[in-house]
Enzyme design. Structure first.
Site, PDB file in Angstrom:
ATOM      1  N   ALA A  95       0.817  -1.216   0.000  1.00 27.65           N
ATOM      2  CA  ALA A  95       0.000   0.000   0.000  1.00 27.65           C
ATOM      3  C   ALA A  95       0.851   1.267   0.000  1.00 27.65           C
ATOM      4  CB  ALA A  95      -0.903  -0.002   1.222  1.00 27.65           C
ATOM      5  N   LYS A  96       2.080   1.156   0.432  1.00 26.87           N
ATOM      6  CA  LYS A  96       3.035   2.278   0.471  1.00 26.87           C
ATOM      7  C   LYS A  96       2.420   3.522   1.106  1.00 26.87           C
ATOM      8  CE  LYS A  96       5.849   0.310  -3.209  1.00 26.87           C
ATOM      9  NZ  LYS A  96       5.058  -0.867  -3.620  1.00 26.87           N
ATOM     10  N   ARG A  97       1.825   3.330   2.288  1.00 23.94           N
ATOM     11  CA  ARG A  97       1.179   4.421   2.993  1.00 23.94           C
ATOM     12  C   ARG A  97       2.173   5.196   3.859  1.00 23.94           C
ATOM     13  NH1 ARG A  97      -2.375   2.547  -0.245  1.00 23.94           N
ATOM     14  NH2 ARG A  97      -4.540   2.343   0.374  1.00 23.94           N
TER      15      ARG A  97
ATOM     16  N   ASP B  99       4.100   4.635  -6.429  1.00 24.90           N
ATOM     17  CA  ASP B  99       4.575   3.269  -6.637  1.00 24.90           C
ATOM     18  C   ASP B  99       5.238   3.216  -8.011  1.00 24.90           C
ATOM     19  OD1 ASP B  99       4.759   0.356  -6.626  1.00 24.90           O
ATOM     20  OD2 ASP B  99       3.153   0.382  -5.143  1.00 24.90           O
TER      21      ASP B  99
END
Lengths: 270, 270
Positions: A95-97, B99
């Site tokens: 999710a790369k939050r 991303d």
């Protein structure tokens, strides 16, 4: 799941493969589009065919969000299916939050509590107080971007900050954060020559390694420089496995590709 | 919406206020919890009471994801309600995504096409090819983190990279990206003294400025150093407005707080 349990699974299955579930409706077999939930139908078939060959699955949230409510529902069904039928498998919400503290806590609740993933990927740019809320969850893992597999990694990550590349500063600095034992890191397979330096800073941490397959990274090189005493590697392949075929045999074709990687891993583990 | 249209709205409403819709079910008035969709009921009441006082709304996706499917549905209803009833209002999905290329494209589709937001916030750590997929959407805006309002901003963002702070490198570098005219930037109000330097690098870009209110930033200082010829500022307040009261009068209390900020902005704009 603890990292010890993850290492046990790796030794049992002779695999440190993670399969990325990045479902694009334009790429999956046409016959699945008639299904009530094509995304989940695709994931279920892939999981049923490959779960003995891998130790982790990694749905990338972008591919679910792009389909709105239906996508989010398919993500929920996928993680529920995994937790119910394969609780020994490590699950990663890619999710790369990352946000200010009270917001990161909400993201952590979303992925660790509501969806019940074992881990989530986060971005380091906002620093300590954006990541520590994730680290506060017991037996959950926070996988922070360090050195990514894409070309853009050279824009900032490899630039020198106070005498050391930014990604090394990120690794060093994060070791002092509260509950840093719950950290893992993303390091791209396309940059295998960097792994030796990285292991100097974080000798035992698990690394999630994208970039083998479609992006061109080499498994043997990554293992040569990146493997730790507890294995410490999760090698991810997404498109190379799940889109091996877009015909009726797609799941078997995916299993074949996964099996090729698993066999290489078995040799390396010996 | 174009930035020119946004500036026209600012001049018309005498306001450059953005209201953050960060809905926490533990903080909203108890009577709303009986509603079929408490999150949307709360947002609708806030929007109805404040839309004349602000030019933008910014739901933070974390607060919706934390409630799973119900949360995502409330987000969909909120953005639909805004687009249908107040198309002149600039909408921001505060998602802090980013991303590799094909994945960023899916995120861009999620927020620009499926949800039809005017803009989305992104993180810069993964560099050019993680942001350009967002920039490719016409009349949509990508708001990149530069210098954030939290303490963790000092962990990496203000560190010196090749003789210049990282956040300045991020600003400089991003100017060369394809469609960089579609970029805006996040700069925290808690760091007002940095705005003069930032305006040297990006004189005209819109800045989304969190940190006024609950986090302690000062509106006058931000405007003194940060305002551009086209105004170029969106000042966000979330908790300070939406949780002004948790009683039956919560929407009026929110409007009162929003009005206080709008009146200060009117003076500044004159």
């Amino acid at each position: 799941m603890t990292t010890q349990q993850l290492t046990e699974q790796i030794k049992k299955k002779k695999s440190f493969l993670c399969i990325g579930l990045d479902v694009d409706l334009n790429k999956i077999p046409k016959h699945l589009l008639k299904d009530e939930d094509p995304i989940f139908a695709f994931n279920k078939a892939i999981i049923d065919a490959t779960h003995n060959l891998c130790v982790a699955y990694k749905p990338n949230t972008a591919f679910y969000e792009a389909y709105g409510l239906k996508g989010w529902k398919a993500l929920e069904k996928t993680i529920s299916y995994l937790n119910k039928n394969h609780p020994e498998i490590f699950t990663i919400a890619d999710a790369k939050r990352g946000d200010i503290g009270n917001t990161s806590t909400m993201y952590a609740k979303a992925f660790f509590e509501d969806l019940a993933f074992d881990s989530v990927t986060v971005a380091p740019y906002m620093g300590k107080d954006s990541v520590e809320p994730f680290l506060a969850f017991k037996n959950k893992h926070t996988i922070m971007l360090a050195l990514t597999s894409n070309q853009g990694a050279f824009d900032f990550q490899t630039k020198t900050v106070d005498g050391k590349e930014l990604y090394k500063q990120v690794l060093e600095t994060s070791k002092s954060w509260v509950n840093s034992k719950n950290l893992m890191y993303v390091v791209g397979a396309t940059k295998a020559e960097y792994f030796a330096d990285i292991r100097q800073i974080i000798p035992d941490s698990f690394l999630l390694v994208p970039g083998v397959g479609a992006q061109g990274g080499n498994l043997q090189d990554v293992c040569k420089y990146g493997m730790s005493s507890n294995v410490g590697l999760l090698i991810n392949s997404s498109r190379g496995i799940i889109y091996a075929s877009n015909e009726i045999d797609f799941a078997q074709a995916a299993a074949l590709k996964a099996s090729e990687l698993q066999k290489q891993m078995e040799v390396i583990l010996e």
